[in-house]
Scaffold this motif. Structure first.
Motif, PDB file in Angstrom:
ATOM      1  N   PRO A   1      12.220 -42.221 -44.859  1.00  0.00           N
ATOM      2  CA  PRO A   1      12.661 -41.781 -43.511  1.00  0.00           C
ATOM      3  C   PRO A   1      11.491 -42.299 -42.211  1.00  0.00           C
ATOM      4  CG  PRO A   1      12.541 -39.914 -44.926  1.00  0.00           C
ATOM      5  CD  PRO A   1      12.003 -41.171 -45.523  1.00  0.00           C
ATOM      6  N   ILE A   2      11.712 -42.446 -41.232  1.00  0.00           N
ATOM      7  CA  ILE A   2      11.001 -42.955 -40.027  1.00  0.00           C
ATOM      8  C   ILE A   2      11.109 -42.010 -39.138  1.00  0.00           C
ATOM      9  CG2 ILE A   2      12.534 -44.507 -38.979  1.00  0.00           C
ATOM     10  CD1 ILE A   2      10.076 -46.241 -38.174  1.00  0.00           C
ATOM     11  N   SER A   3       9.984 -41.430 -38.434  1.00  0.00           N
ATOM     12  CA  SER A   3      10.002 -40.427 -37.372  1.00  0.00           C
ATOM     13  C   SER A   3       9.249 -40.667 -36.527  1.00  0.00           C
ATOM     14  CB  SER A   3       9.674 -38.901 -38.048  1.00  0.00           C
ATOM     15  OG  SER A   3      10.093 -37.978 -37.121  1.00  0.00           O
ATOM     16  N   VAL A   4       9.370 -40.731 -35.220  1.00  0.00           N
ATOM     17  CA  VAL A   4       8.387 -41.068 -34.104  1.00  0.00           C
ATOM     18  C   VAL A   4       8.944 -40.057 -33.028  1.00  0.00           C
ATOM     19  CG1 VAL A   4       7.670 -42.657 -32.512  1.00  0.00           C
ATOM     20  CG2 VAL A   4       8.460 -43.475 -34.650  1.00  0.00           C
ATOM     21  N   SER A   5       7.474 -39.294 -32.471  1.00  0.00           N
ATOM     22  CA  SER A   5       8.105 -38.453 -31.180  1.00  0.00           C
ATOM     23  C   SER A   5       7.000 -38.721 -30.112  1.00  0.00           C
ATOM     24  CB  SER A   5       7.717 -37.057 -31.816  1.00  0.00           C
ATOM     25  OG  SER A   5       8.748 -36.697 -32.700  1.00  0.00           O
ATOM     26  N   LEU A   6       7.487 -38.349 -28.758  1.00  0.00           N
ATOM     27  CA  LEU A   6       6.556 -38.602 -27.762  1.00  0.00           C
ATOM     28  C   LEU A   6       6.462 -37.051 -27.125  1.00  0.00           C
ATOM     29  CD1 LEU A   6       5.269 -40.205 -25.631  1.00  0.00           C
ATOM     30  CD2 LEU A   6       7.491 -40.358 -24.480  1.00  0.00           C
ATOM     31  N   MET A   7       5.269 -36.650 -27.214  1.00  0.00           N
ATOM     32  CA  MET A   7       4.906 -35.330 -26.693  1.00  0.00           C
ATOM     33  C   MET A   7       4.168 -35.286 -25.291  1.00  0.00           C
ATOM     34  SD  MET A   7       5.902 -33.817 -29.676  1.00  0.00           S
ATOM     35  CE  MET A   7       5.047 -32.107 -29.686  1.00  0.00           C
ATOM     36  N   LYS A   8       4.413 -34.083 -24.682  1.00  0.00           N
ATOM     37  CA  LYS A   8       3.613 -33.830 -23.402  1.00  0.00           C
ATOM     38  C   LYS A   8       3.084 -32.492 -23.742  1.00  0.00           C
ATOM     39  CE  LYS A   8       3.461 -33.403 -18.504  1.00  0.00           C
ATOM     40  NZ  LYS A   8       4.103 -33.725 -17.295  1.00  0.00           N
TER      41      LYS A   8
ATOM     42  N   ASN B   1      10.604 -36.640 -26.549  1.00  0.00           N
ATOM     43  CA  ASN B   1      11.823 -37.512 -27.081  1.00  0.00           C
ATOM     44  C   ASN B   1      11.379 -37.681 -28.441  1.00  0.00           C
ATOM     45  OD1 ASN B   1      13.831 -39.108 -27.205  1.00  0.00           O
ATOM     46  ND2 ASN B   1      13.272 -40.667 -25.661  1.00  0.00           N
ATOM     47  N   THR B   2      12.040 -37.475 -29.244  1.00  0.00           N
ATOM     48  CA  THR B   2      11.982 -37.821 -30.739  1.00  0.00           C
ATOM     49  C   THR B   2      13.150 -38.505 -31.443  1.00  0.00           C
ATOM     50  OG1 THR B   2      11.180 -36.781 -32.709  1.00  0.00           O
ATOM     51  CG2 THR B   2      12.924 -35.651 -31.325  1.00  0.00           C
ATOM     52  N   HIS B   3      12.668 -39.392 -32.491  1.00  0.00           N
ATOM     53  CA  HIS B   3      13.825 -40.050 -33.148  1.00  0.00           C
ATOM     54  C   HIS B   3      13.335 -39.937 -34.782  1.00  0.00           C
ATOM     55  CE1 HIS B   3      16.695 -43.043 -34.318  1.00  0.00           C
ATOM     56  NE2 HIS B   3      15.844 -43.774 -35.222  1.00  0.00           N
ATOM     57  N   THR B   4      14.475 -39.604 -35.671  1.00  0.00           N
ATOM     58  CA  THR B   4      14.126 -39.510 -36.890  1.00  0.00           C
ATOM     59  C   THR B   4      15.424 -40.169 -37.499  1.00  0.00           C
ATOM     60  OG1 THR B   4      12.726 -37.373 -36.851  1.00  0.00           O
ATOM     61  CG2 THR B   4      13.839 -38.015 -38.969  1.00  0.00           C
ATOM     62  N   SER B   5      15.048 -40.941 -38.691  1.00  0.00           N
ATOM     63  CA  SER B   5      16.306 -41.667 -39.335  1.00  0.00           C
ATOM     64  C   SER B   5      15.918 -41.897 -40.721  1.00  0.00           C
ATOM     65  CB  SER B   5      16.649 -42.888 -38.507  1.00  0.00           C
ATOM     66  OG  SER B   5      17.715 -43.482 -39.559  1.00  0.00           O
ATOM     67  N   SER B   6      16.540 -41.802 -41.891  1.00  0.00           N
ATOM     68  CA  SER B   6      16.498 -42.123 -43.307  1.00  0.00           C
ATOM     69  C   SER B   6      17.214 -43.326 -43.546  1.00  0.00           C
ATOM     70  CB  SER B   6      16.943 -41.093 -44.098  1.00  0.00           C
ATOM     71  OG  SER B   6      18.338 -40.641 -43.928  1.00  0.00           O
ATOM     72  N   ILE B   7      17.827 -44.090 -42.541  1.00  0.00           N
ATOM     73  CA  ILE B   7      18.415 -45.241 -42.746  1.00  0.00           C
ATOM     74  C   ILE B   7      17.486 -46.533 -43.256  1.00  0.00           C
ATOM     75  CG2 ILE B   7      19.802 -47.392 -41.807  1.00  0.00           C
ATOM     76  CD1 ILE B   7      20.922 -45.309 -39.601  1.00  0.00           C
ATOM     77  N   LYS B   8      17.955 -47.106 -44.401  1.00  0.00           N
ATOM     78  CA  LYS B   8      16.918 -47.940 -44.957  1.00  0.00           C
ATOM     79  C   LYS B   8      16.764 -49.298 -44.378  1.00  0.00           C
ATOM     80  CE  LYS B   8      17.569 -46.185 -49.570  1.00  0.00           C
ATOM     81  NZ  LYS B   8      17.842 -46.394 -51.256  1.00  0.00           N
ATOM     82  N   ARG B   9      15.872 -49.325 -43.583  1.00  0.00           N
ATOM     83  CA  ARG B   9      15.623 -50.615 -42.840  1.00  0.00           C
ATOM     84  C   ARG B   9      13.920 -50.598 -42.879  1.00  0.00           C
ATOM     85  NH1 ARG B   9      17.588 -50.770 -36.945  1.00  0.00           N
ATOM     86  NH2 ARG B   9      16.699 -52.971 -37.206  1.00  0.00           N
TER      87      ARG B   9
END
Length: 221
Positions: A12-19, A25-33
């Motif tokens: 999985p890849i997970s990236v988040s933008l915090m203040k 904003n956040t995005h999490t995915s387990s798609i195999k790329r």
């Protein structure tokens, strides 16, 4: 203060933008790329959607391991490059602790698990105590059989992570098949690290390194 959180420690890849501790904003995915293909476009997309320029960032928080060798290298290298280029604070957080933080159960041992192949796992044991996630057992590369003996001492255990499905031995424990949530690392970040000397914490040698070491030991006998 804007923080960018990156977790590429496993599939999985997970990236988040915090203040200031809040998720913008956040995005999490387990798609195999390949993470090397996904990561920078994903970061650019999160910043663009939030209408924030890269130089507005103040902190980079990255999962430092354990996990996939390739995934960790991609995440840590990207984080170090951005931190150096933009003059940001850099923080490293245990991949397992971040995974444990995706559940808030307080009455049990929380055991994040990442498959390390050949019936070994990366695992730690954590518990929420007074609002803080405390390590009961430090992160380690451990045989599943050894881990099970430890877990059978506890009255209640919850396993966390998609990789727990790969082990029939774990079927009798409660499970939360959570994906990483990069934003959880913001509250776990601790003190900044030195950018140039910061490296992933693999907790074990790569197969190539282990083979080389075995060969050296064989030659010395």
């Amino acid at each position: 203060m804007y923080s960018l959180c990156i977790d590429t420690s496993n599939q999985p890849i997970s990236v988040s933008l915090m203040k200031e501790g809040y998720v913008l904003n956040t995005h999490t995915s387990s798609i195999k790329r390949n993470h090397s293909v996904q990561l920078m476009p994903l970061i650019e997309s999160l910043l663009k959607e939030a209408d924030i320029l890269p130089n507005a960032l103040t902190d980079i928080i990255v999962a430092k391991g354990p996990g996939s060798y390739t995934g960790l290298r991609i995440g840590v290298t990207t984080a170090k490059t951005l931190a150096y280029t933009l003059n940001l604070n850099l923080y490293g957080v245990s991949s397992l602790k971040a995974l444990a933080a995706t559940t808030d159960q307080t009455d049990c041992w929380i055991v994040p698990i990442i498959d390390a192949r050949r019936h070994y796992v990366y695992a730690g044991i954590y518990q929420w105590q007074n609002g803080e996630l405390i390590a009961i057992m430090e992160d380690q590369y451990v045989a599943l059989e050894t881990l099970l003996k430890k877990l059978n001492q506890a009255s209640k255990v919850v396993l966390v992570g998609r990789d727990v499905l790969q082990f029939d031995d774990l079927s009798h424990f409660d499970k939360k098949l959570n994906l990483p949530q990069a934003e959880k690392m913001d509250a776990l970040k601790g003190e900044p690290v030195t950018i140039h000397s910061f490296v992933p914490e693999y907790l074990k040698l790569s197969e190539a390194e282990q083979n080389w070491l075995n060969q050296q030991q064989s030659n010395s006998n």
